[in-house]
Design a protein around this motif. Sequence first.
Motif, PDB file in Angstrom:
ATOM      1  N   LEU A  33       0.723  -1.174   0.128  1.00 40.74           N
ATOM      2  CA  LEU A  33       0.116  -0.199  -0.039  1.00 40.74           C
ATOM      3  C   LEU A  33       0.755   1.285   0.077  1.00 40.74           C
ATOM      4  O   LEU A  33       1.952   1.296   0.771  1.00 40.74           O
ATOM      5  N   LEU A  34       0.359   2.167  -0.780  1.00 39.13           N
ATOM      6  CA  LEU A  34       1.153   3.561  -0.592  1.00 39.13           C
ATOM      7  C   LEU A  34      -0.217   4.491  -0.052  1.00 39.13           C
ATOM      8  O   LEU A  34      -1.240   4.782  -1.064  1.00 39.13           O
ATOM      9  N   VAL A  35      -0.318   4.677   1.092  1.00 36.57           N
ATOM     10  CA  VAL A  35      -1.289   5.729   1.726  1.00 36.57           C
ATOM     11  C   VAL A  35      -0.915   6.990   1.837  1.00 36.57           C
ATOM     12  O   VAL A  35       0.173   7.511   2.215  1.00 36.57           O
ATOM     13  N   LEU A  36      -1.590   7.964   0.976  1.00 37.79           N
ATOM     14  CA  LEU A  36      -1.221   9.192   1.063  1.00 37.79           C
ATOM     15  C   LEU A  36      -2.358  10.062   1.353  1.00 37.79           C
ATOM     16  O   LEU A  36      -3.675   9.811   1.036  1.00 37.79           O
ATOM     17  N   ALA A  75      -4.566   6.700   9.819  1.00 41.52           N
ATOM     18  CA  ALA A  75      -4.389   5.616   8.686  1.00 41.52           C
ATOM     19  C   ALA A  75      -3.716   4.528   9.207  1.00 41.52           C
ATOM     20  O   ALA A  75      -3.831   3.165   8.839  1.00 41.52           O
ATOM     21  N   ARG A  76      -2.482   4.792  10.031  1.00 42.12           N
ATOM     22  CA  ARG A  76      -1.626   3.634  10.409  1.00 42.12           C
ATOM     23  C   ARG A  76      -2.445   2.799  11.496  1.00 42.12           C
ATOM     24  O   ARG A  76      -2.281   1.648  11.024  1.00 42.12           O
ATOM     25  N   GLU A  77      -3.040   3.341  12.465  1.00 35.73           N
ATOM     26  CA  GLU A  77      -3.912   2.559  13.343  1.00 35.73           C
ATOM     27  C   GLU A  77      -4.711   1.817  12.396  1.00 35.73           C
ATOM     28  O   GLU A  77      -5.054   0.551  12.962  1.00 35.73           O
ATOM     29  N   GLY A  86       1.165  -6.799   5.167  1.00 36.00           N
ATOM     30  CA  GLY A  86       2.168  -6.410   4.059  1.00 36.00           C
ATOM     31  C   GLY A  86       2.720  -5.191   4.288  1.00 36.00           C
ATOM     32  O   GLY A  86       2.699  -4.492   5.390  1.00 36.00           O
ATOM     33  N   ALA A  87       3.508  -4.607   3.285  1.00 40.74           N
ATOM     34  CA  ALA A  87       4.220  -3.329   3.541  1.00 40.74           C
ATOM     35  C   ALA A  87       3.259  -2.298   2.976  1.00 40.74           C
ATOM     36  O   ALA A  87       2.230  -2.187   2.169  1.00 40.74           O
ATOM     37  N   ALA A  88       3.471  -1.130   3.857  1.00 39.25           N
ATOM     38  CA  ALA A  88       2.714  -0.017   3.803  1.00 39.25           C
ATOM     39  C   ALA A  88       3.614   1.152   3.980  1.00 39.25           C
ATOM     40  O   ALA A  88       4.336   1.289   4.963  1.00 39.25           O
TER      41      ALA A  88
END
Length: 147
Positions: A33-36, A75-77, A86-88
Motif C-alpha cells: 500500500l501507498l497511503v497518502l 491511517a496507520r492505526e 504487507g508493506a505500507a
Amino acid sequence: MFKKIVVPVDGSESAWRALEQACALAEKFEGELLVLTVIQPYNNAALLAVPLDHNIISQSNADLEEVGKEILARAREKVTETGFTGAADYRIELGHPSERILTISKAEKADAIVLGSRGLSGLAEFFLGSVSTKISQYSNIPVLIVK
C-alpha cells in the motif's frame, strides 16, 4: 495483479472504508500500500482575489500539514486494525488532490487506486469537482471507488 495500491485518505468515513478495502485487496494479492494524504495549500490561484495576510497563509499551511500528519497516524492505526501484514508506506503530498494522486500513482507504477467516493462536500465539491470523478476519468490504471 494488484501489487502496488495507492490509497488517498482525507479523514472522511468513505476514505476509511476505502482503506479497509485496499488492505483486503493488497492482502489477497500479496501487494503493498501507498497511503497518502494530499494537502492543498492556501496560496493557490483561487485566493488571489482575496487580500490575505501572508503570515496567516503560512500559519494555515503549517496547520494543514499537522492535520495531514494526524490523518496519516490514524491511517496507520486503521491498517493495523485490519490485520494487514504487507508493506505500507505513508506520505503527505502538497498540491491539487486529483493531480497529485494521478502523478504519484504513475511515478510509483501503481497497479490500482482505491479511494472513497466523497471527501469534500457542499460548496467546495461544487467548485472543485469530485476528486474521485477526476481520478476515474483520467487514470490509466484500475480505480475502485468505495461508497
